[in-house]
Design a protein around this motif. Sequence first.
Motif, mmCIF file in Angstrom:
data_model
loop_
_atom_site.group_PDB
_atom_site.id
_atom_site.type_symbol
_atom_site.label_atom_id
_atom_site.label_comp_id
_atom_site.label_asym_id
_atom_site.label_seq_id
_atom_site.Cartn_x
_atom_site.Cartn_y
_atom_site.Cartn_z
ATOM 1 N N VAL A 38 0.483 -1.274 0.050
ATOM 2 C CA VAL A 38 -0.051 -0.061 -0.044
ATOM 3 C C VAL A 38 0.829 1.161 0.034
ATOM 4 O O VAL A 38 0.518 2.168 -0.644
ATOM 5 C CB VAL A 38 -0.977 -0.232 1.176
ATOM 6 C CG1 VAL A 38 -1.857 1.152 1.330
ATOM 7 C CG2 VAL A 38 -1.879 -1.236 1.247
ATOM 8 N N THR A 40 3.632 1.613 -1.447
ATOM 9 C CA THR A 40 4.208 1.855 -2.790
ATOM 10 C C THR A 40 3.279 2.427 -3.710
ATOM 11 O O THR A 40 3.223 3.266 -4.462
ATOM 12 C CB THR A 40 4.777 0.400 -3.155
ATOM 13 O OG1 THR A 40 5.747 0.093 -2.410
ATOM 14 C CG2 THR A 40 5.398 0.655 -4.771
ATOM 15 N N ASP A 41 1.925 1.653 -3.455
ATOM 16 C CA ASP A 41 0.633 2.199 -4.290
ATOM 17 C C ASP A 41 0.613 3.821 -3.771
ATOM 18 O O ASP A 41 0.001 4.438 -4.921
ATOM 19 C CB ASP A 41 -0.608 1.428 -3.913
ATOM 20 C CG ASP A 41 -1.607 1.579 -4.906
ATOM 21 O OD1 ASP A 41 -1.316 1.579 -6.082
ATOM 22 O OD2 ASP A 41 -2.580 2.052 -4.349
ATOM 23 N N GLY A 164 4.712 -4.525 -4.181
ATOM 24 C CA GLY A 164 3.780 -3.583 -4.895
ATOM 25 C C GLY A 164 4.239 -2.840 -6.272
ATOM 26 O O GLY A 164 3.760 -2.604 -7.024
ATOM 27 N N GLU A 165 5.658 -2.724 -6.269
ATOM 28 C CA GLU A 165 6.036 -2.184 -7.585
ATOM 29 C C GLU A 165 6.074 -3.096 -8.716
ATOM 30 O O GLU A 165 5.982 -2.635 -9.842
ATOM 31 C CB GLU A 165 7.594 -1.985 -7.424
ATOM 32 C CG GLU A 165 8.220 -0.725 -6.452
ATOM 33 C CD GLU A 165 9.468 -1.057 -6.127
ATOM 34 O OE1 GLU A 165 10.464 -1.710 -6.445
ATOM 35 O OE2 GLU A 165 9.965 0.199 -5.316
ATOM 36 N N GLU A 169 -0.534 -1.046 -12.239
ATOM 37 C CA GLU A 169 -1.391 -0.088 -11.838
ATOM 38 C C GLU A 169 -2.828 -0.459 -12.220
ATOM 39 O O GLU A 169 -3.783 0.254 -11.426
ATOM 40 C CB GLU A 169 -1.185 1.545 -12.590
ATOM 41 C CG GLU A 169 0.172 1.991 -11.752
ATOM 42 C CD GLU A 169 0.462 3.286 -12.575
ATOM 43 O OE1 GLU A 169 -0.392 3.896 -12.931
ATOM 44 O OE2 GLU A 169 1.703 3.835 -12.421
ATOM 45 N N LEU A 173 -5.006 -0.834 -6.413
ATOM 46 C CA LEU A 173 -4.855 -1.407 -4.913
ATOM 47 C C LEU A 173 -5.543 -0.445 -4.001
ATOM 48 O O LEU A 173 -5.507 -0.699 -2.987
ATOM 49 C CB LEU A 173 -3.560 -1.806 -4.871
ATOM 50 C CG LEU A 173 -2.994 -3.076 -5.682
ATOM 51 C CD1 LEU A 173 -1.558 -3.242 -5.277
ATOM 52 C CD2 LEU A 173 -3.743 -4.165 -5.463
ATOM 53 N N ASP A 174 -6.246 0.627 -4.561
ATOM 54 C CA ASP A 174 -6.560 1.614 -3.406
ATOM 55 C C ASP A 174 -7.787 0.868 -2.487
ATOM 56 O O ASP A 174 -7.971 1.476 -1.369
ATOM 57 C CB ASP A 174 -7.416 2.629 -4.159
ATOM 58 C CG ASP A 174 -6.462 3.495 -5.058
ATOM 59 O OD1 ASP A 174 -5.230 3.325 -4.928
ATOM 60 O OD2 ASP A 174 -6.800 4.305 -5.756
#
Length: 239
Positions: A38, A40-41, A164-165, A169, A173-174
């Motif tokens: 999260v 990272t996001d 996460g990387e 996108e 993942l929000d």
Amino acid sequence: MSVSTAKAPAKNAYLAGVRDGWPFIFVVIPFSTLFGVVATDAGLTLAQAMGFTVLVIAGAAQFAALQMMMENAGIIFVLLAALAVNLRMAMYSASLVPHLGAAPLWQRALVSYLNFDQTYITSITRYEARPEMTVAERFQYFVGVATPITPLWYGMTLVGIYAGEAIPEAWALDFILPITFLAMVGPMMKSLAHVAAAAVSIIVALSLINLPSGTGLLIAALAAMVTGAAVETWMERRA
């Protein structure tokens, strides 16, 4: 008593702490990994995310602050949100004073850093069950509980950052952060006071959604705490 004999009880206390602390890794691994994902996001760099998890080392406060950051809240609101979530640590520290207050300053500083839910709950239970423990043994036990937890908290956050990387996108993942909070809060709904506090926080937060980012959430948190305390007091008087 010889030096080796004196050290033995403390060593035994440390090993007992490690034994009692290791089951928590089954919670720490997914939770810290999720924070890395999260973070990272949310746009944090590797240094920022790792600095966050090493300096704060408090899962709920980290997620709360990160949520505020994702909503572009001001730094004051971010800090206040994290502080509100972590106020219980002040109570933890106060209850540890009778058991560890006589320890050297550096030991108390280390305990302060490693003082989170798992280490506190496990250690205070041990202290109350075994009042004959010396201060040295109590300190060693506390550090023992933290030993299997803390390195994994750092390491799995790093794993989550790299994971996460690697996640596209397009996966958006929000949704993970609010779901995580629901999973954290759900098991805590054990009394009418908890339910009332949760209900008030939801109503107030939604009512104040148009306020500057973060303001509504802090007001909702304050209203929830007041409501929970009021209902708890009413229930005790009724009983």
